[in-house]
Scaffold this motif. Sequence first.
Motif, PDB file in Angstrom:
ATOM      1  N   UNK A  65      87.068  40.718 -93.430  1.00  0.00           N
ATOM      2  CA  UNK A  65      87.710  41.566 -94.430  1.00  0.00           C
ATOM      3  C   UNK A  65      89.042  42.150 -93.990  1.00  0.00           C
ATOM      4  N   UNK A  66      89.503  41.837 -92.800  1.00  0.00           N
ATOM      5  CA  UNK A  66      90.818  42.348 -92.384  1.00  0.00           C
ATOM      6  C   UNK A  66      91.418  41.422 -91.336  1.00  0.00           C
ATOM      7  N   UNK A  67      92.719  41.588 -91.130  1.00  0.00           N
ATOM      8  CA  UNK A  67      93.425  40.828 -90.094  1.00  0.00           C
ATOM      9  C   UNK A  67      94.480  41.737 -89.479  1.00  0.00           C
ATOM     10  N   UNK A  68      94.618  41.678 -88.195  1.00  0.00           N
ATOM     11  CA  UNK A  68      95.592  42.493 -87.480  1.00  0.00           C
ATOM     12  C   UNK A  68      96.434  41.583 -86.599  1.00  0.00           C
ATOM     13  N   UNK A  69      97.723  41.856 -86.535  1.00  0.00           N
ATOM     14  CA  UNK A  69      98.611  40.999 -85.761  1.00  0.00           C
ATOM     15  C   UNK A  69      99.802  41.805 -85.251  1.00  0.00           C
ATOM     16  N   UNK A 115     105.797  39.508 -98.396  1.00  0.00           N
ATOM     17  CA  UNK A 115     106.637  39.473 -97.197  1.00  0.00           C
ATOM     18  C   UNK A 115     105.944  38.786 -96.021  1.00  0.00           C
ATOM     19  N   UNK A 116     104.614  38.914 -95.945  1.00  0.00           N
ATOM     20  CA  UNK A 116     103.900  38.227 -94.865  1.00  0.00           C
ATOM     21  C   UNK A 116     103.826  36.722 -95.145  1.00  0.00           C
ATOM     22  N   UNK A 148      94.426  50.371-100.184  1.00  0.00           N
ATOM     23  CA  UNK A 148      95.490  50.039 -99.233  1.00  0.00           C
ATOM     24  C   UNK A 148      95.245  48.625 -98.717  1.00  0.00           C
ATOM     25  N   UNK A 149      96.167  47.741 -98.994  1.00  0.00           N
ATOM     26  CA  UNK A 149      96.014  46.343 -98.591  1.00  0.00           C
ATOM     27  C   UNK A 149      96.862  45.992 -97.365  1.00  0.00           C
ATOM     28  N   UNK A 150      97.805  46.865 -97.019  1.00  0.00           N
ATOM     29  CA  UNK A 150      98.657  46.596 -95.854  1.00  0.00           C
ATOM     30  C   UNK A 150      98.978  47.900 -95.134  1.00  0.00           C
ATOM     31  N   UNK A 151      98.780  47.897 -93.828  1.00  0.00           N
ATOM     32  CA  UNK A 151      99.132  49.033 -92.980  1.00  0.00           C
ATOM     33  C   UNK A 151     100.007  48.520 -91.846  1.00  0.00           C
ATOM     34  N   UNK A 152     101.115  49.202 -91.594  1.00  0.00           N
ATOM     35  CA  UNK A 152     102.053  48.771 -90.562  1.00  0.00           C
ATOM     36  C   UNK A 152     102.409  49.954 -89.668  1.00  0.00           C
ATOM     37  N   UNK A 153     102.522  49.694 -88.383  1.00  0.00           N
ATOM     38  CA  UNK A 153     102.847  50.753 -87.427  1.00  0.00           C
ATOM     39  C   UNK A 153     103.814  50.222 -86.382  1.00  0.00           C
ATOM     40  N   UNK A 154     104.696  51.093 -85.937  1.00  0.00           N
ATOM     41  CA  UNK A 154     105.603  50.785 -84.829  1.00  0.00           C
ATOM     42  C   UNK A 154     105.280  51.767 -83.713  1.00  0.00           C
ATOM     43  N   UNK A 184     100.925  44.851 -87.762  1.00  0.00           N
ATOM     44  CA  UNK A 184     100.604  44.766 -89.191  1.00  0.00           C
ATOM     45  C   UNK A 184      99.113  44.513 -89.369  1.00  0.00           C
ATOM     46  N   UNK A 185      98.526  45.214 -90.332  1.00  0.00           N
ATOM     47  CA  UNK A 185      97.103  45.054 -90.646  1.00  0.00           C
ATOM     48  C   UNK A 185      96.967  44.785 -92.143  1.00  0.00           C
ATOM     49  N   UNK A 186      96.143  43.818 -92.487  1.00  0.00           N
ATOM     50  CA  UNK A 186      95.938  43.439 -93.880  1.00  0.00           C
ATOM     51  C   UNK A 186      94.447  43.550 -94.212  1.00  0.00           C
ATOM     52  N   UNK A 187      94.151  44.112 -95.394  1.00  0.00           N
ATOM     53  CA  UNK A 187      92.770  44.436 -95.734  1.00  0.00           C
ATOM     54  C   UNK A 187      92.384  43.888 -97.104  1.00  0.00           C
ATOM     55  N   UNK A 188      91.104  43.628 -97.253  1.00  0.00           N
ATOM     56  CA  UNK A 188      90.547  43.388 -98.581  1.00  0.00           C
ATOM     57  C   UNK A 188      90.015  44.718 -99.097  1.00  0.00           C
TER      58      UNK A 188
END
Length: 361
Positions: free
Chosen positions: A246-250, A283-284, A217-223, A61-65
């Motif tokens: 400006x972003x966080x990835x986890x 959800x986060x 886009x404030x949230x990007x998710x990948x499997x 999951x990646x979250x952006x400003x």
Amino acid sequence: MKFKAKLSSKIVVFIIILSVLIVSFMILLNQSNKIVKNRFDQFGAERWMNNDSLFNYAQISCFFTSETGFSENNIYSLSRSYDEKMMSESISSSEGGRLWLHAYSAKGSVSVDASSNIATDVTAVAGDFFFIHNVPLITGSYFKDDPLNNDHILINETLAWQLFGSFDIVGRDIYIYDQPYSISGVTKNDGDVIDDSLPHLYMQYDVYKELDNLAYISCYEAILPNPISDFALNVVTSLFSFNELEYEIMQNTSRFNLINTFKNLINLTERNIKTNRVIYPQWENQARITEHKLAYLLLAQIILIFLFICTLTIMIIIYRSKISLFFENSSSKIVTKAKNSKFADKIRNKRRERYEKKKLS
């Protein structure tokens, strides 16, 4: 003085205390498992693995400003990079199907119905959003990410009731800025995904972007395949070059396991300190609340284990002689009963018969 193998009332008290500690531990463990199962959106990788189990998968999951400028162009670049990376690492699907999936979303608001102008929160989605997020439905079905059929929306029960006074409204239209949109389903008010006290709807990202030119886009998710530890995380991280503020990835996968929960327990104070400007989606936030709950439940379980060991140790020290005599007496009785049992007699008779046969031969 005859010794009777009976536990004193004090030992019974100790046993009751130990039993209460064990039951309390099991209740806390069950509660931990229960709240983890409710976080459906954190187990997308596990569900996707059912389609191809040649290797493990990980959910990222990646979250952006808004300052990052993360856009659909970045997503196209990520898609190409994933395919190239899979090819270079010789990772392929057993049946030639999809190797990975992704989704992205944005937050916003619109005014619904010109006559009443209902202020409505929007989650604009694209990709496989509804595979990752199991938004509960009352009626209808999810819409597909289809640019040729992009006028379908989902509305929550609050908005459905305000507009129609009913949930049986699949196929009916609502108007957003005088444009008609067809209702494909009604979602339950679910505080895990959105603030369920407010009117809310889901629509396709490209449609919402036309309504709000400030949308981002404030949230990007990948499997992604994860054949070795942190492979998927490193693949995505290597493709980002944004300002760290400006972003966080986890990596979501295994975030609720025992090791990570213990790490969270140790770092609870540090976790409450934000080092970036990212605003997490609902959800986060709920997932992070779950992590905190699990950490506190783990702390309570550790305390119970400590109390159990201390109580058991004290009991053994105080009643060491009586306990040893009790088990010695009990074991001797068991041995005596075993020797005098019919099964033991049969074994002795068989051995005697074999001995006599050997003697005669």
